[in-house]
Scaffold this motif. Structure first.
Motif, short mmCIF file in Angstrom:
data_model
loop_
_atom_site.label_atom_id
_atom_site.label_comp_id
_atom_site.label_asym_id
_atom_site.label_seq_id
_atom_site.Cartn_x
_atom_site.Cartn_y
_atom_site.Cartn_z
N TYR A 122 0.84 -1.21 0.00
CA TYR A 122 0.00 0.00 0.00
C TYR A 122 0.87 1.25 0.00
CZ TYR A 122 -3.71 3.28 1.23
OH TYR A 122 -4.59 4.34 1.23
N VAL A 123 1.86 1.31 0.89
CA VAL A 123 2.68 2.52 0.97
C VAL A 123 3.49 2.71 -0.32
CG1 VAL A 123 2.83 2.51 3.48
CG2 VAL A 123 4.65 1.44 2.20
N ALA A 124 3.97 1.60 -0.87
CA ALA A 124 4.73 1.71 -2.13
C ALA A 124 3.81 2.19 -3.26
CB ALA A 124 5.34 0.36 -2.49
N SER A 125 2.57 1.68 -3.29
CA SER A 125 1.65 2.11 -4.35
C SER A 125 1.31 3.59 -4.20
CB SER A 125 0.37 1.26 -4.32
OG SER A 125 -0.43 1.55 -3.20
N LYS A 126 1.10 4.05 -2.99
CA LYS A 126 0.72 5.45 -2.79
C LYS A 126 1.92 6.39 -2.99
CE LYS A 126 -3.65 4.87 -2.14
NZ LYS A 126 -4.63 5.44 -3.10
N GLY A 127 3.12 5.92 -2.63
CA GLY A 127 4.33 6.68 -2.95
C GLY A 127 4.46 6.83 -4.46
N GLY A 128 4.11 5.76 -5.17
CA GLY A 128 4.13 5.80 -6.64
C GLY A 128 3.12 6.78 -7.20
N VAL A 129 1.94 6.82 -6.59
CA VAL A 129 0.90 7.75 -7.05
C VAL A 129 1.38 9.20 -6.88
CG1 VAL A 129 -1.42 8.65 -6.52
CG2 VAL A 129 -1.04 6.17 -6.68
N LEU A 130 2.04 9.45 -5.75
CA LEU A 130 2.56 10.80 -5.49
C LEU A 130 3.61 11.18 -6.54
CD1 LEU A 130 2.06 12.87 -3.22
CD2 LEU A 130 3.96 11.86 -1.98
N ALA A 131 4.53 10.27 -6.81
CA ALA A 131 5.60 10.54 -7.78
C ALA A 131 5.03 10.67 -9.20
CB ALA A 131 6.64 9.42 -7.73
N LEU A 132 4.08 9.81 -9.53
CA LEU A 132 3.44 9.86 -10.86
C LEU A 132 2.74 11.21 -11.05
CD1 LEU A 132 2.49 8.34 -13.47
CD2 LEU A 132 0.51 7.56 -12.13
N THR A 133 2.06 11.67 -10.01
CA THR A 133 1.34 12.94 -10.07
C THR A 133 2.30 14.07 -10.41
OG1 THR A 133 -0.27 12.17 -8.44
CG2 THR A 133 -0.05 14.56 -8.69
N ARG A 134 3.44 14.12 -9.71
CA ARG A 134 4.40 15.20 -9.94
C ARG A 134 4.99 15.11 -11.35
NH1 ARG A 134 6.85 14.23 -3.98
NH2 ARG A 134 5.52 15.69 -2.87
N ALA A 135 5.30 13.89 -11.77
CA ALA A 135 5.90 13.71 -13.10
C ALA A 135 4.94 14.18 -14.20
CB ALA A 135 6.27 12.24 -13.30
N LEU A 136 3.67 13.81 -14.08
CA LEU A 136 2.69 14.20 -15.11
C LEU A 136 2.46 15.70 -15.08
CD1 LEU A 136 -0.02 11.37 -14.92
CD2 LEU A 136 2.05 11.50 -16.32
N ALA A 137 2.48 16.29 -13.88
CA ALA A 137 2.26 17.74 -13.77
C ALA A 137 3.33 18.49 -14.56
CB ALA A 137 2.29 18.16 -12.30
N VAL A 138 4.58 18.06 -14.43
CA VAL A 138 5.67 18.75 -15.14
C VAL A 138 5.59 18.45 -16.63
CG1 VAL A 138 8.17 18.95 -15.36
CG2 VAL A 138 7.14 18.74 -13.09
N GLU A 139 5.31 17.19 -16.95
CA GLU A 139 5.29 16.77 -18.36
C GLU A 139 4.23 17.54 -19.16
OE1 GLU A 139 5.27 12.55 -18.81
OE2 GLU A 139 4.68 12.62 -20.91
N TYR A 140 3.07 17.80 -18.56
CA TYR A 140 1.96 18.38 -19.32
C TYR A 140 1.64 19.83 -18.94
CZ TYR A 140 1.24 13.69 -21.06
OH TYR A 140 1.43 12.47 -21.67
N ALA A 141 2.46 20.44 -18.08
CA ALA A 141 2.15 21.80 -17.60
C ALA A 141 2.04 22.78 -18.77
CB ALA A 141 3.22 22.26 -16.62
N ALA A 142 2.98 22.72 -19.69
CA ALA A 142 2.97 23.69 -20.81
C ALA A 142 1.77 23.50 -21.71
CB ALA A 142 4.27 23.57 -21.60
N ALA A 143 1.18 22.31 -21.67
CA ALA A 143 0.01 22.03 -22.51
C ALA A 143 -1.29 22.41 -21.80
CB ALA A 143 -0.01 20.56 -22.90
#
Ligand SMILES: NC(=O)c1ccc[n+]([C@@H]2O[C@H](COP(=O)([O-])OP(=O)(O)OC[C@H]3O[C@@H](n4cnc5c(N)ncnc54)[C@H](O)[C@@H]3O)[C@@H](O)[C@H]2O)c1
Length: 217
Positions: A122-143
């Motif tokens: 559970y903690v690994a999955s939620k840590g992944g969700v947090l990291a995924l969120t940040r990565a997508l935010a940066v990847e698509y911010a300009a769009a």
């Protein structure tokens, strides 16, 4: 609004509740751990609504056990639903959300912020969700796409009612209840999601909002 869940009975109740309040909600039965299922759910949601403005990834499962006794099957089940499911929904929804300059809100957890024992997957999955969120935010911010997460502390829902701790586990180390001495409410989390998804939060991107009654303070 479309609500999708693997639990058909729950969706029927949700639909009836919405009708009773004079609203209406479209429901779809689907499994976020199935790639084909997510493709269908997102395509069907888009077809029914005509567009997608906001996608909220809520589906999640939790179980506790000693890590040295953790089965690979249980590890895979939690990672697949909580993390891979979030990825699949984001992947399918992003093209639609780019068209509307919409946004995504993912449900992470305080378990992604501080050590929570007996819950390795559970903690690994939620840590992944947090990291995924940040990565997508940066990847698509300009769009023009925003991606944020909410990290609830212990909230009074079926997931916490189903707590089954393994033999010898110390409940004090799980920090189920905040220093405020009470659980949070689903309504409090829903209000947080509504704000993060709203235009008022248009400069909030890549953020994680802790709604945890000072559990992580
Ligand atoms: N309640 C808490 O204390 C708490 C704390 C931190 C984070 N969260 C997170 O908030 C989210 C919502 O949890 P909740 O407390 O409302 O629990 P919940 O059990 O009431 O809701 C989880 C929902 O996910 C659905 N679901 C499970 N597997 C699915 C699948 N494969 N495909 C589609 N739907 C599936 C369930 O049917 C259920 O309706 C979860 O991601 C959870 O990890 C909850």
């Amino acid at each position: 609004m479309v609500a999708a869940d693997v639990n058909a009975e729950l969706l029927e109740k949700l639909s009836a509740d919405a009708d009773g309040l004079g609203g209406s909600i479209t429901t779809l039965v689907g499994d976020v751990s199935s790639e084909r299922g997510v493709e269908t759910m997102v395509a069907e949601s888009h077809a029914r609504l005509g567009k997608l403005d906001v996608v909220v990834n809520v589906a999640g499962v939790l179980s506790f056990c000693h890590t040295h006794e953790h089965s690979l099957d249980e590890w895979n089940r939690l990672i697949t639903i909580n993390l891979t499911g979030t990825f699949l929904v984001c992947r399918e929804a992003i093209p639609h959300l780019l068209a509307t300059r919409g946004n995504i809100v993912n449900l992470a957890s305080t378990a992604a912020h501080k050590g929570q024992p007996w819950a390795a997957a559970y903690v690994a999955s939620k840590g992944g969700v947090l990291a995924l969120t940040r990565a997508l935010a940066v990847e698509y911010a300009a769009a023009g796409l925003r991606v944020n997460s909410i990290s609830p502390g212990a909230i009074d829902t079926p997931i916490t009612a189903a707590f089954h701790l393994p033999e010898g586990a110390d409940i004090a180390l799980i920090n189920r209840v905040s220093p405020m001495g009470k659980f949070g409410t689903p309504e409090g989390i829903a209000a947080g999601i509504a704000y993060v998804a709203s235009d008022e939060a248009s400069h909030m991107n890549g953020a994680d909002v802790l709604i945890d009654g000072a559990t992580t303070a």
